[in-house]
Design a protein around this motif. Structure first.
Motif, PDB file in Angstrom:
ATOM      1  N   VAL A  44       0.822  -1.206   0.000  1.00 29.98           N
ATOM      2  CA  VAL A  44       0.000   0.000   0.000  1.00 29.98           C
ATOM      3  C   VAL A  44       0.858   1.259   0.000  1.00 29.98           C
ATOM      4  N   THR A  45       0.523   2.178  -0.901  1.00 24.43           N
ATOM      5  CA  THR A  45       1.081   3.532  -0.915  1.00 24.43           C
ATOM      6  C   THR A  45      -0.056   4.498  -0.601  1.00 24.43           C
ATOM      7  N   TYR A  46       0.108   5.323   0.425  1.00 19.83           N
ATOM      8  CA  TYR A  46      -0.927   6.275   0.810  1.00 19.83           C
ATOM      9  C   TYR A  46      -0.768   7.576   0.027  1.00 19.83           C
ATOM     10  N   LEU A  47      -1.869   8.053  -0.508  1.00 23.41           N
ATOM     11  CA  LEU A  47      -1.893   9.262  -1.335  1.00 23.41           C
ATOM     12  C   LEU A  47      -2.866  10.244  -0.707  1.00 23.41           C
ATOM     13  N   ARG A  48      -2.369  11.377  -0.240  1.00 20.94           N
ATOM     14  CA  ARG A  48      -3.210  12.324   0.500  1.00 20.94           C
ATOM     15  C   ARG A  48      -3.965  13.250  -0.453  1.00 20.94           C
ATOM     16  N   GLN A  49      -5.280  13.323  -0.254  1.00 16.97           N
ATOM     17  CA  GLN A  49      -6.150  14.238  -0.997  1.00 16.97           C
ATOM     18  C   GLN A  49      -6.584  15.334  -0.022  1.00 16.97           C
ATOM     19  N   GLU A  50      -6.253  16.584  -0.323  1.00 12.56           N
ATOM     20  CA  GLU A  50      -6.483  17.657   0.649  1.00 12.56           C
ATOM     21  C   GLU A  50      -7.952  17.916   0.916  1.00 12.56           C
ATOM     22  N   ALA A  51      -8.830  17.534  -0.007  1.00  8.51           N
ATOM     23  CA  ALA A  51     -10.270  17.688   0.160  1.00  8.51           C
ATOM     24  C   ALA A  51     -10.945  16.736  -0.812  1.00  8.51           C
ATOM     25  N   PRO A  52     -12.225  16.370  -0.557  1.00  9.17           N
ATOM     26  CA  PRO A  52     -12.948  15.493  -1.495  1.00  9.17           C
ATOM     27  C   PRO A  52     -13.310  16.258  -2.767  1.00  9.17           C
ATOM     28  N   LEU A  53     -12.395  16.297  -3.714  1.00  7.45           N
ATOM     29  CA  LEU A  53     -12.554  17.117  -4.916  1.00  7.45           C
ATOM     30  C   LEU A  53     -12.962  16.302  -6.136  1.00  7.45           C
ATOM     31  N   GLY A  54     -13.478  15.101  -5.916  1.00  7.26           N
ATOM     32  CA  GLY A  54     -13.980  14.305  -7.021  1.00  7.26           C
ATOM     33  C   GLY A  54     -13.139  13.066  -7.279  1.00  7.26           C
ATOM     34  N   LEU A  55     -13.779  12.065  -7.908  1.00  8.56           N
ATOM     35  CA  LEU A  55     -13.087  10.812  -8.198  1.00  8.56           C
ATOM     36  C   LEU A  55     -11.942  11.023  -9.180  1.00  8.56           C
ATOM     37  N   ALA A  56     -12.165  11.878 -10.181  1.00  9.81           N
ATOM     38  CA  ALA A  56     -11.098  12.136 -11.153  1.00  9.81           C
ATOM     39  C   ALA A  56      -9.921  12.846 -10.506  1.00  9.81           C
ATOM     40  N   HIS A  57     -10.179  13.634  -9.476  1.00 10.79           N
ATOM     41  CA  HIS A  57      -9.081  14.276  -8.737  1.00 10.79           C
ATOM     42  C   HIS A  57      -8.226  13.226  -8.042  1.00 10.79           C
ATOM     43  N   GLY A  58      -8.876  12.136  -7.583  1.00 10.63           N
ATOM     44  CA  GLY A  58      -8.112  11.036  -7.003  1.00 10.63           C
ATOM     45  C   GLY A  58      -7.161  10.427  -8.006  1.00 10.63           C
ATOM     46  N   VAL A  59      -7.615  10.283  -9.266  1.00 14.24           N
ATOM     47  CA  VAL A  59      -6.733   9.789 -10.327  1.00 14.24           C
ATOM     48  C   VAL A  59      -5.607  10.785 -10.590  1.00 14.24           C
ATOM     49  N   LEU A  60      -5.935  12.068 -10.562  1.00 14.48           N
ATOM     50  CA  LEU A  60      -4.949  13.118 -10.831  1.00 14.48           C
ATOM     51  C   LEU A  60      -3.794  13.077  -9.844  1.00 14.48           C
ATOM     52  N   ILE A  61      -4.112  12.958  -8.554  1.00  8.15           N
ATOM     53  CA  ILE A  61      -3.040  12.984  -7.560  1.00  8.15           C
ATOM     54  C   ILE A  61      -2.279  11.653  -7.514  1.00  8.15           C
ATOM     55  N   ALA A  62      -2.844  10.617  -8.139  1.00  3.86           N
ATOM     56  CA  ALA A  62      -2.169   9.305  -8.160  1.00  3.86           C
ATOM     57  C   ALA A  62      -1.329   9.110  -9.413  1.00  3.86           C
ATOM     58  N   ARG A  63      -1.179  10.163 -10.222  1.00  8.31           N
ATOM     59  CA  ARG A  63      -0.512  10.030 -11.519  1.00  8.31           C
ATOM     60  C   ARG A  63       0.871   9.411 -11.415  1.00  8.31           C
ATOM     61  N   GLU A  64       1.672   9.883 -10.491  1.00  7.60           N
ATOM     62  CA  GLU A  64       3.042   9.369 -10.365  1.00  7.60           C
ATOM     63  C   GLU A  64       3.026   7.913  -9.915  1.00  7.60           C
ATOM     64  N   PHE A  65       2.148   7.578  -8.976  1.00  2.00           N
ATOM     65  CA  PHE A  65       2.071   6.202  -8.490  1.00  2.00           C
ATOM     66  C   PHE A  65       1.647   5.248  -9.607  1.00  2.00           C
ATOM     67  N   LEU A  66       0.664   5.644 -10.411  1.00  3.25           N
ATOM     68  CA  LEU A  66       0.104   4.767 -11.432  1.00  3.25           C
ATOM     69  C   LEU A  66       1.020   4.603 -12.636  1.00  3.25           C
ATOM     70  N   GLY A  67       1.807   5.641 -12.938  1.00  4.18           N
ATOM     71  CA  GLY A  67       2.713   5.569 -14.082  1.00  4.18           C
ATOM     72  C   GLY A  67       1.964   5.292 -15.374  1.00  4.18           C
ATOM     73  N   GLU A  68       2.490   4.386 -16.190  1.00  8.08           N
ATOM     74  CA  GLU A  68       1.868   4.045 -17.479  1.00  8.08           C
ATOM     75  C   GLU A  68       1.195   2.678 -17.450  1.00  8.08           C
ATOM     76  N   GLU A  69       0.783   2.259 -16.266  1.00  6.35           N
ATOM     77  CA  GLU A  69       0.144   0.946 -16.131  1.00  6.35           C
ATOM     78  C   GLU A  69      -1.373   1.049 -16.171  1.00  6.35           C
ATOM     79  N   ASP A  70      -2.019  -0.032 -16.607  1.00  6.62           N
ATOM     80  CA  ASP A  70      -3.460  -0.156 -16.445  1.00  6.62           C
ATOM     81  C   ASP A  70      -3.761  -0.218 -14.949  1.00  6.62           C
ATOM     82  N   PHE A  71      -4.987   0.169 -14.586  1.00  8.75           N
ATOM     83  CA  PHE A  71      -5.336   0.083 -13.165  1.00  8.75           C
ATOM     84  C   PHE A  71      -6.839  -0.065 -12.987  1.00  8.75           C
TER      85      PHE A  71
END
Length: 355
Positions: A74-101
């Motif tokens: 598990v890698t924890y990714l902090r979201q400063e506020a509930p700004l939407g599901l797509a925002h969760g993808v946005l802040i996870a960009r580095e973690f996800l890299g170029e992989e399917d998820f």
């Protein structure tokens, strides 16, 4: 393939419980609802998980740890506020890299796991694959519109005039193409980056978005009614098991689980029921579809179709049903109130109820 689990929501529909507890950790059959999702991800063969968290990070991190208990990293990714599901993808960009998820909403409950979905995605490789289910009031959900061939042609978040009754279930599979879509988004009228808008961007860009209409059971456990229904469903599958102490004056009927350290004395328990570790049931009746958390005490009372969180105490109460009772709550008699009660109590509450 990696996984992204969103567990940063504030859980406003489960207040007052979520004033003091993460909604993803409210238990179903004495196990946090989040854990069912983590187990489903691990069962699908996924090992790397990004867990998006918000203000309840400390509580969730304490419960999940490094993920090894689930076979996950598990890698924890902090979201400063509930700004939407797509925002969760946005802040996870580095973690996800170029992989399917796979993206999984931490308060969703799906029977049957996600193995088949993951296998289909790996085999067919669309830009995105979504799950849909028919609902009575689609205005409360993201809604999909399909063409005559079943292909997704449009999505809309909580529409006033839905074009179908097909709601998005909280599991999505994405190729890296979703990152381009998310980067193009503007906040919706709700002030959030909507995942429905990102998927719509993929459609308009000519990329393939596939869907599956699930026939199994799915619930967004965002309110008390849904929590109780999921609790009922999980308890339907339990097998009787007594590891605690049940005295000869008590009666267990049907599928009853009495966990280690629990005590049942002079009581009648009609399953399916789970009595948690260290709980004590005395001179009481516990009816079907009830989960009693660890270290709870139920004395001279009746309760059924309810969830009681750890360390709560219920004493001298005639009857409780269809209730969700928080951590460390005390429920005791008071005069001149009805025989049956429906309660949604926050942690550390104290309530007086007539016997």
């Amino acid at each position: 393939m990696k996984a992204l689990v969103l567990a940063g929501g504030s859980g406003t529909r489960l207040r007052p419980i979520t004033h003091t507890s993460a909604k993803q950790l409210v238990p179903v059959a004495n196990k946090p609802v989040l854990f069912y999702g983590l187990e489903a991800i691990a069962a699908a063969g996924i090992r790397e998980l990004g867990l998006v968290v918000g203000d309840t990070q400390a509580e969730i991190e304490s419960a999940v740890g490094d993920g090894s208990a689930f076979g996950l990293q598990v890698t924890y990714l902090r979201q400063e506020a509930p700004l939407g599901l797509a925002h969760g993808v946005l802040i996870a960009r580095e973690f996800l890299g170029e992989e399917d998820f796979v993206m999984y909403l931490g308060d969703n409950f799906i029977v049957g796991g996600i193995n088949g979905l993951v296998d289909r995605f790996a085999r067919e490789r669309p830009a995105a694959q979504i799950m849909l289910t028919r609902v009575g009031d689609p205005r409360q959900f993201g809604v999909a519109e399909l063409n005559g061939k079943g292909r997704v042609v449009g999505l809309e978040e909580k529409p006033a005039l839905p074009k179908s009754d097909l709601a998005l279930v909280g599991v999505y599979l994405f190729s890296p193409a979703i990152h381009t879509a998310v980067a193009e988004l503007k906040p919706s009228w709700r002030g959030e980056l909507e995942i429905t808008d990102a998927i719509q961007w993929l459609i308009e860009a000519g990329l393939r978005v596939e869907s599956s209409v699930i026939s199994g059971y799915w619930k967004d456990t965002g309110n008390v009614t849904d929590m109780l229904e999921v609790n009922r469903l999980v308890l339907e599958s339990v097998e009787a098991k007594v590891r605690g102490n049940v005295d000869e004056a008590s009666e267990l009927v049907g599928r009853v689980v009495v966990e280690k350290g629990a005590v049942v004395e002079r009581s009648r328990i009609v399953g399916p029921v789970i009595i948690g570790h260290g709980a004590r049931i005395s001179d009481s009746y516990v009816g079907p579809f009830t989960s009693i958390g660890a270290a709870c005490a139920v004395t001279d009372s009746e309760i059924e179709y309810s969830i009681v969180l750890p360390r709560a105490s219920i004493a001298g109460v005639g009857r409780i049903e269809s209730s969700l009772i928080g951590h460390d709550v005390e429920v005791t008699p008071a005069p001149n109130t009805p025989k049956a009660h429906r309660l949604v109590l926050g942690d550390h509450s104290k309530v007086q109820i007539s016997s």
